[in-house]
Design a protein around this motif. Structure first.
Motif, PDB file in Angstrom:
ATOM      1  N   MET A   1      10.439  14.696 -13.188  1.00 30.05           N
ATOM      2  CA  MET A   1      10.249  14.409 -11.773  1.00 30.05           C
ATOM      3  C   MET A   1       9.141  13.371 -11.593  1.00 30.05           C
ATOM      4  SD  MET A   1       9.055  16.889  -8.689  1.00 30.05           S
ATOM      5  CE  MET A   1       7.325  16.475  -8.935  1.00 30.05           C
ATOM      6  N   MET A   2       8.037  13.542 -12.345  1.00 30.44           N
ATOM      7  CA  MET A   2       6.942  12.586 -12.267  1.00 30.44           C
ATOM      8  C   MET A   2       7.356  11.222 -12.822  1.00 30.44           C
ATOM      9  SD  MET A   2       4.426  14.043 -10.774  1.00 30.44           S
ATOM     10  CE  MET A   2       3.124  12.876 -11.154  1.00 30.44           C
ATOM     11  N   ASP A   3       8.212  11.221 -13.847  1.00 26.08           N
ATOM     12  CA  ASP A   3       8.745   9.956 -14.362  1.00 26.08           C
ATOM     13  C   ASP A   3       9.398   9.166 -13.241  1.00 26.08           C
ATOM     14  OD1 ASP A   3       7.946  10.249 -16.965  1.00 26.08           O
ATOM     15  OD2 ASP A   3       9.826  11.162 -17.642  1.00 26.08           O
ATOM     16  N   MET A   4      10.237   9.859 -12.472  1.00 29.72           N
ATOM     17  CA  MET A   4      10.959   9.192 -11.395  1.00 29.72           C
ATOM     18  C   MET A   4      10.000   8.654 -10.335  1.00 29.72           C
ATOM     19  SD  MET A   4      14.034   8.400 -10.382  1.00 29.72           S
ATOM     20  CE  MET A   4      15.148   9.539 -11.215  1.00 29.72           C
ATOM     21  N   VAL A   5       9.016   9.447  -9.943  1.00 30.88           N
ATOM     22  CA  VAL A   5       8.063   9.022  -8.911  1.00 30.88           C
ATOM     23  C   VAL A   5       7.276   7.805  -9.383  1.00 30.88           C
ATOM     24  CG1 VAL A   5       6.016   9.677  -7.587  1.00 30.88           C
ATOM     25  CG2 VAL A   5       7.841  11.340  -7.948  1.00 30.88           C
ATOM     26  N   ILE A   6       6.708   7.880 -10.594  1.00 31.58           N
ATOM     27  CA  ILE A   6       5.830   6.809 -11.077  1.00 31.58           C
ATOM     28  C   ILE A   6       6.618   5.548 -11.400  1.00 31.58           C
ATOM     29  CG2 ILE A   6       4.289   6.124 -12.949  1.00 31.58           C
ATOM     30  CD1 ILE A   6       3.214   8.955 -12.986  1.00 31.58           C
ATOM     31  N   TYR A   7       7.765   5.668 -12.085  1.00 31.09           N
ATOM     32  CA  TYR A   7       8.552   4.487 -12.426  1.00 31.09           C
ATOM     33  C   TYR A   7       9.015   3.752 -11.179  1.00 31.09           C
ATOM     34  CZ  TYR A   7       8.772   6.286 -17.219  1.00 31.09           C
ATOM     35  OH  TYR A   7       8.466   6.731 -18.474  1.00 31.09           O
ATOM     36  N   GLU A   8       9.477   4.519 -10.191  1.00 35.19           N
ATOM     37  CA  GLU A   8       9.905   3.917  -8.934  1.00 35.19           C
ATOM     38  C   GLU A   8       8.771   3.127  -8.295  1.00 35.19           C
ATOM     39  OE1 GLU A   8      11.522   6.206  -5.674  1.00 35.19           O
ATOM     40  OE2 GLU A   8      13.239   6.731  -6.891  1.00 35.19           O
ATOM     41  N   ASN A   9       7.603   3.741  -8.249  1.00 38.31           N
ATOM     42  CA  ASN A   9       6.459   3.103  -7.607  1.00 38.31           C
ATOM     43  C   ASN A   9       5.966   1.892  -8.386  1.00 38.31           C
ATOM     44  OD1 ASN A   9       5.061   4.677  -5.128  1.00 38.31           O
ATOM     45  ND2 ASN A   9       6.189   6.114  -6.395  1.00 38.31           N
ATOM     46  N   VAL A  10       6.020   1.949  -9.706  1.00 40.42           N
ATOM     47  CA  VAL A  10       5.594   0.809 -10.522  1.00 40.42           C
ATOM     48  C   VAL A  10       6.479  -0.399 -10.237  1.00 40.42           C
ATOM     49  CG1 VAL A  10       5.472  -0.095 -12.867  1.00 40.42           C
ATOM     50  CG2 VAL A  10       4.512   2.150 -12.361  1.00 40.42           C
ATOM     51  N   VAL A  11       7.804  -0.176 -10.262  1.00 36.49           N
ATOM     52  CA  VAL A  11       8.734  -1.279 -10.014  1.00 36.49           C
ATOM     53  C   VAL A  11       8.608  -1.796  -8.589  1.00 36.49           C
ATOM     54  CG1 VAL A  11      11.166  -1.931  -9.919  1.00 36.49           C
ATOM     55  CG2 VAL A  11      10.342  -0.454 -11.760  1.00 36.49           C
ATOM     56  N   ALA A  12       8.567  -0.875  -7.616  1.00 39.24           N
ATOM     57  CA  ALA A  12       8.440  -1.293  -6.220  1.00 39.24           C
ATOM     58  C   ALA A  12       7.129  -2.022  -5.979  1.00 39.24           C
ATOM     59  CB  ALA A  12       8.535  -0.071  -5.304  1.00 39.24           C
ATOM     60  N   CYS A  13       6.064  -1.571  -6.656  1.00 42.85           N
ATOM     61  CA  CYS A  13       4.771  -2.235  -6.526  1.00 42.85           C
ATOM     62  C   CYS A  13       4.846  -3.664  -7.033  1.00 42.85           C
ATOM     63  CB  CYS A  13       3.703  -1.441  -7.277  1.00 42.85           C
ATOM     64  SG  CYS A  13       2.037  -2.121  -7.115  1.00 42.85           S
ATOM     65  N   GLY A  14       5.510  -3.844  -8.179  1.00 40.51           N
ATOM     66  CA  GLY A  14       5.664  -5.196  -8.723  1.00 40.51           C
ATOM     67  C   GLY A  14       6.426  -6.105  -7.777  1.00 40.51           C
ATOM     68  N   VAL A  15       7.506  -5.578  -7.200  1.00 45.63           N
ATOM     69  CA  VAL A  15       8.317  -6.378  -6.283  1.00 45.63           C
ATOM     70  C   VAL A  15       7.524  -6.767  -5.042  1.00 45.63           C
ATOM     71  CG1 VAL A  15      10.345  -6.336  -4.779  1.00 45.63           C
ATOM     72  CG2 VAL A  15      10.491  -5.405  -7.097  1.00 45.63           C
ATOM     73  N   THR A  16       6.814  -5.807  -4.457  1.00 47.14           N
ATOM     74  CA  THR A  16       6.083  -6.092  -3.223  1.00 47.14           C
ATOM     75  C   THR A  16       4.877  -7.001  -3.463  1.00 47.14           C
ATOM     76  OG1 THR A  16       4.910  -3.984  -3.514  1.00 47.14           O
ATOM     77  CG2 THR A  16       6.805  -3.996  -2.036  1.00 47.14           C
ATOM     78  N   VAL A  17       4.218  -6.861  -4.613  1.00 45.11           N
ATOM     79  CA  VAL A  17       3.092  -7.748  -4.917  1.00 45.11           C
ATOM     80  C   VAL A  17       3.587  -9.182  -5.085  1.00 45.11           C
ATOM     81  CG1 VAL A  17       1.381  -8.349  -6.677  1.00 45.11           C
ATOM     82  CG2 VAL A  17       1.594  -5.976  -5.901  1.00 45.11           C
TER      83      VAL A  17
ATOM     84  N   VAL B   1       0.820  -1.215   0.000  1.00 40.37           N
ATOM     85  CA  VAL B   1       0.000   0.000   0.000  1.00 40.37           C
ATOM     86  C   VAL B   1       0.852   1.262   0.000  1.00 40.37           C
ATOM     87  CG1 VAL B   1      -1.964  -1.115   1.114  1.00 40.37           C
ATOM     88  CG2 VAL B   1      -0.209  -0.030   2.527  1.00 40.37           C
ATOM     89  N   GLN B   2       2.130   1.139   0.339  1.00 43.67           N
ATOM     90  CA  GLN B   2       2.999   2.309   0.297  1.00 43.67           C
ATOM     91  C   GLN B   2       3.308   2.733  -1.134  1.00 43.67           C
ATOM     92  OE1 GLN B   2       6.470   2.362   2.847  1.00 43.67           O
ATOM     93  NE2 GLN B   2       5.487   1.019   4.346  1.00 43.67           N
ATOM     94  N   VAL B   3       3.155   1.823  -2.087  1.00 47.82           N
ATOM     95  CA  VAL B   3       3.552   2.137  -3.467  1.00 47.82           C
ATOM     96  C   VAL B   3       2.451   1.890  -4.489  1.00 47.82           C
ATOM     97  CG1 VAL B   3       6.013   1.755  -3.072  1.00 47.82           C
ATOM     98  CG2 VAL B   3       4.556  -0.189  -3.648  1.00 47.82           C
ATOM     99  N   ILE B   4       1.371   1.230  -4.105  1.00 43.48           N
ATOM    100  CA  ILE B   4       0.356   0.845  -5.079  1.00 43.48           C
ATOM    101  C   ILE B   4      -0.555   2.002  -5.470  1.00 43.48           C
ATOM    102  CG2 ILE B   4      -1.530   0.162  -3.520  1.00 43.48           C
ATOM    103  CD1 ILE B   4      -1.845  -2.370  -5.276  1.00 43.48           C
ATOM    104  N   GLY B   5      -0.490   3.104  -4.782  1.00 43.80           N
ATOM    105  CA  GLY B   5      -1.379   4.222  -5.073  1.00 43.80           C
ATOM    106  C   GLY B   5      -0.915   5.119  -6.208  1.00 43.80           C
ATOM    107  N   PHE B   6       0.136   4.725  -6.933  1.00 49.22           N
ATOM    108  CA  PHE B   6       0.673   5.591  -7.979  1.00 49.22           C
ATOM    109  C   PHE B   6      -0.319   5.960  -9.083  1.00 49.22           C
ATOM    110  CE2 PHE B   6       1.482   1.314  -9.560  1.00 49.22           C
ATOM    111  CZ  PHE B   6       1.172   1.416 -10.899  1.00 49.22           C
ATOM    112  N   PRO B   7      -1.372   5.162  -9.377  1.00 49.22           N
ATOM    113  CA  PRO B   7      -2.304   5.580 -10.437  1.00 49.22           C
ATOM    114  C   PRO B   7      -2.966   6.935 -10.182  1.00 49.22           C
ATOM    115  CG  PRO B   7      -2.592   3.248 -10.022  1.00 49.22           C
ATOM    116  CD  PRO B   7      -1.661   3.768  -8.956  1.00 49.22           C
TER     117      PRO B   7
END
Length: 349
Positions: A209-225, A51-57
């Motif tokens: 800046m948004m690229d960095m935020v969203i890409y980071e969260n997408v990858v981290a979301c995949g790892v945590t899921v 939940v720390q990273v899945i809210g990126f949408p």
């Protein structure tokens, strides 16, 4: 020309103020709701990381509205823009940091957890010295020493681990060590992010800046899921939801709002790195130290022991010492700029 320059300065500081508000509000609310999740029956460490990273949408509409009107020229020798860096390493660090922090949040009271997270500033300063060329001054060193002592004091907070509502001593130590390791990883992530902005991307736009935020969260979301399913914790989520003390609806709303507030924090923290520096972004996070423990006293009836009070005072003192150094740097910068402006007309004449 002067008016245009003034507008840019005002607009920049307005953005810094908005990012600062996002960091303080997002961090405080997310930590309190995350603690509520564990207190009322939640137990999944992987889910609390997801939940720390899945809210990126929720950031995608902002991303689609961004423009690239302000850019800096990349110097690769051929006039071509350098390629964007791979986000996978940063994403893995972010996911690991999230998992470690979730363990700490489960086993530590909010007030202890928040104070311990102040050590991120020390780790960030250490990595910034080697990665970003950060200079150490007496006030910065003083800040690091105070924050380190503040964190170490929490190990001896026996009163908290002995109380009936607190975790046992073994879990307390696990939570402490995991949070400390998470702080080190997060400090590395902040310094690496600043390095990527300045040395690799070499572009100054909100879109990047948004690229960095969203890409980071997408990858981290995949790892945590993947971790959630690989660990088998997903099988217990139905039972956990049904047994949540506040009800199923509150269970879902707690997780949703945790996700939203962590994205608010992520956007604000990245914005401060983008506009100022990694250390400044981190120091703003430390500003929230007094907010969460005080709120936790009213929300969760945490006890503010003497040791914890001294620890919090040292943490705040360390932050003030760092901010005073920022004030000195800003004042010296203005003096140099004024001197250059006064000298230029004479040289031209």
């Amino acid at each position: 020309m002067i008016k245009q320059s003034s507008r840019k300065v005002y607009w920049r500081w307005l953005k810094i103020a908005l990012y600062t508000l996002s960091v303080l509000l997002g961090q405080s609310a997310a930590l309190l709701l995350g603690r509520l999740y564990f207190l009322k029956g939640g137990s999944s460490k992987w889910l609390s990381s997801v939940v720390q990273v899945i809210g990126f949408p929720i950031l995608i509409p902002f991303y689609l509205l961004t423009t690239t009107t302000t850019t800096t020229t990349a110097d690769d020798g051929g006039g071509n823009k350098p390629p964007l860096p791979s986000p996978y390493t940063l994403g893995a660090i972010y996911a690991s940091r999230g998992l470690l922090f979730s363990v700490g949040l489960q086993y530590l009271p909010v007030s202890t957890y928040t104070l311990l997270c102040a050590s991120v500033l020390a780790f960030n300063s250490f990595f910034s010295y080697f990665i970003n060329g950060q200079k150490f001054t007496p006030f910065i060193v003083n800040s690091l020493v105070l924050l380190t002592i503040s964190s170490v004091l929490l190990v001896f907070n026996n009163e908290e681990s002995a109380s009936s509502s607190a975790p046992n001593r073994g879990n307390y130590v696990v939570g402490f060590l995991c949070t400390l390791a998470g702080s080190a990883l997060f400090g590395l992530l902040l310094s690496a992010t600043q390095f990527v902005f300045v040395k690799v991307i070499k572009r100054q736009t909100f879109k990047h800046m948004m690229d960095m935020v969203i890409y980071e969260n997408v990858v981290a979301c995949g790892v945590t899921v993947v971790g959630l399913f690989a660990s088998g914790e997903w099988k217990e989520l139905g039972r956990e939801m049904g047994g949540y003390e506040l009800g199923t609806a509150s269970y879902l709303m707690t997780l949703i709002w945790v996700a939203v507030f962590w994205q608010m924090y992520a956007l604000g923290a990245m914005g401060l790195i983008f506009e100022v520096s990694a250390l400044f972004s981190n120091s703003i996070s430390v500003v929230g130290l007094p907010i969460v423990p005080v709120a936790a006293v009213f929300c969760f009836r945490d006890r503010m022991s003497g040791v914890k009070g001294v620890s919090m005072a040292l943490a705040v003192w360390g932050f003030v010492s760092y901010m005073y150094q920022c004030y000195l740097d800003d004042r010296n910068s203005k003096v140099v700029t004024k001197s250059v402006d006064e000298t230029s007309p004479r040289m031209s004449s």
